[in-house]
Scaffold this active site. Structure first.
Site, PDB file in Angstrom:
ATOM      1  N   ASP A 238       4.201 -36.762 -15.638  1.00 10.00           N
ATOM      2  CA  ASP A 238       3.160 -36.598 -16.661  1.00 10.00           C
ATOM      3  C   ASP A 238       3.702 -35.669 -17.751  1.00 10.00           C
ATOM      4  O   ASP A 238       4.753 -35.932 -18.320  1.00 10.00           O
ATOM      5  CB  ASP A 238       1.887 -36.067 -15.993  1.00 10.00           C
ATOM      6  CG  ASP A 238       0.625 -36.297 -16.814  1.00 10.00           C
ATOM      7  OD1 ASP A 238       0.700 -36.287 -18.048  1.00 10.00           O
ATOM      8  OD2 ASP A 238      -0.448 -36.471 -16.218  1.00 10.00           O
TER       9      ASP A 238
ATOM     10  N   ASN B 171       3.183 -39.813 -22.510  1.00 11.05           N
ATOM     11  CA  ASN B 171       2.919 -38.493 -21.940  1.00 11.05           C
ATOM     12  C   ASN B 171       3.922 -37.445 -22.411  1.00 11.05           C
ATOM     13  O   ASN B 171       4.084 -37.244 -23.598  1.00 11.05           O
ATOM     14  CB  ASN B 171       2.835 -38.589 -20.414  1.00 11.05           C
ATOM     15  CG  ASN B 171       1.407 -38.533 -19.917  1.00 11.05           C
ATOM     16  OD1 ASN B 171       0.621 -37.720 -20.369  1.00 11.05           O
ATOM     17  ND2 ASN B 171       1.053 -39.414 -18.991  1.00 11.05           N
TER      18      ASN B 171
ATOM     19  N   GLU C 295      -5.160 -30.842 -20.109  1.00  7.78           N
ATOM     20  CA  GLU C 295      -3.850 -31.315 -20.580  1.00  7.78           C
ATOM     21  C   GLU C 295      -3.294 -30.376 -21.636  1.00  7.78           C
ATOM     22  O   GLU C 295      -3.974 -29.480 -22.126  1.00  7.78           O
ATOM     23  CB  GLU C 295      -3.984 -32.726 -21.190  1.00  7.78           C
ATOM     24  CG  GLU C 295      -3.473 -33.856 -20.316  1.00  7.78           C
ATOM     25  CD  GLU C 295      -1.953 -33.958 -20.265  1.00  7.78           C
ATOM     26  OE1 GLU C 295      -1.261 -33.067 -20.808  1.00  7.78           O
ATOM     27  OE2 GLU C 295      -1.446 -34.917 -19.663  1.00  7.78           O
TER      28      GLU C 295
END
Length: 288
Positions: free
Chosen positions: A198, A150, A21
């Site tokens: 996301d 997110n 991420e």
């Protein structure tokens, strides 16, 4: 050396991060900072040398961003922490332990504050928050009840903040009323698209690039909310994207291996890159 996948896409780092991420280009170091949330690791990738340095941390880490004076600010399970430039000297800037909750994505705003999201491990509705943390550690709650906080990003002039709470299947514009209340106005309803929105980044044209978890693609939307580009990726779970490289034209895409079959998705968990994808915006460093 990057592995070529065709259609311009390369593998920047071949690995199997559980939940890669938060890619962020650090211009001072010429490196890509990214995290493996569930692996509790902060990565620093040097594209020129092909190396990827790992900093293990003590708990799940949602995001890591450069600090103005060097070092990193981390969005951790139990709050916001600071590391010195040499990777030592950790201290808490803001600590708030909430059982069953962890950190998720975060981004540095144009004023140098950190906007940091959280979520419940069980993804209970409304169990997460979005906060703003100032350089001195002062905390302001922007959104008290979100589910999977997110993507975050700002328009080139800093006048718009874009935000994704994934289960809403929307990209929202955040604005503030005169009394400080946060308003959420949908830019895009992505309900018809495969997967969930996301992580995101904003380019120099003001367009919003969004990774779609479960959708196997990164999509670009104009400031008017129109889809104008689709970048398919060879994994089902791309998580976030960011522009990097010396001229900020390479689009880096983090991905997740969790729940995937290595035989079916050998590149799940790797970091991908699309050279020459567009023109990115320099990202501010955390002022604290």
């Amino acid at each position: 050396m990057a592995q070529h996948l065709g259609q311009g896409l390369d593998v920047a780092i071949r690995t199997r991060a559980e939940l890669g991420e938060g890619p962020t280009w650090d211009p001072a170091a010429g490196r890509l900072i990214w995290v493996d949330i569930l692996g509790s690791r902060v990565h620093s990738h040097d594209p020129a040398g092909g190396t990827d340095t790992v900093l293990p941390v003590e708990q799940h880490v949602g995001a890591a961003k450069p600090r103005a004076g060097g070092g990193l600010v981390l969005n951790l399970r139990d709050g916001i922490g600071l590391y010195e430039p040499d990777g030592t000297g950790f201290r808490w800037l803001h600590r708030e332990v909430v059982p069953g909750r962890r950190a998720n994505d975060a981004a540095v705003a144009p004023d140098g504050s950190l906007w940091a999201g959280s979520m419940r491990y069980d993804q209970a509705t409304g169990g997460g928050t979005l906060i703003r943390v100032d350089a001195d550690g002062t905390v302001h709650t922007l959104l008290p009840e979100v589910t999977v906080s997110n993507g975050l990003g700002w328009s080139p002039d800093g006048g718009r903040a874009y935000y994704v709470d994934s289960p809403t299947k929307r990209i929202d514009i955040l604005t503030f009323s005169d009394d400080g209340e946060v308003r959420r106005t949908p830019l895009v309803d992505t309900s018809e698209m495969p997967g969930d929105p996301d992580g995101l980044t904003v380019d120099a044209d003001g367009c919003v690039w969004v990774a779609f978890w479960g959708g196997g693609a990164v999509l670009r939307y104009t400031p008017a909310g129109e889809l104008d580009r689709t970048v398919p990726v060879p994994v089902s779970q791309p998580t976030a994207c960011a522009f990097g490289g010396a001229d900020l034209t390479d689009l880096y895409i983090t991905t997740a291996a969790t729940g995937t079959d290595p035989a079916a998705e050998p590149l799940a968990g790797s970091v991908l890159v699309l050279p020459g994808a567009g023109s990115g915006l320099p990202q501010p460093a955390f002022a604290g």
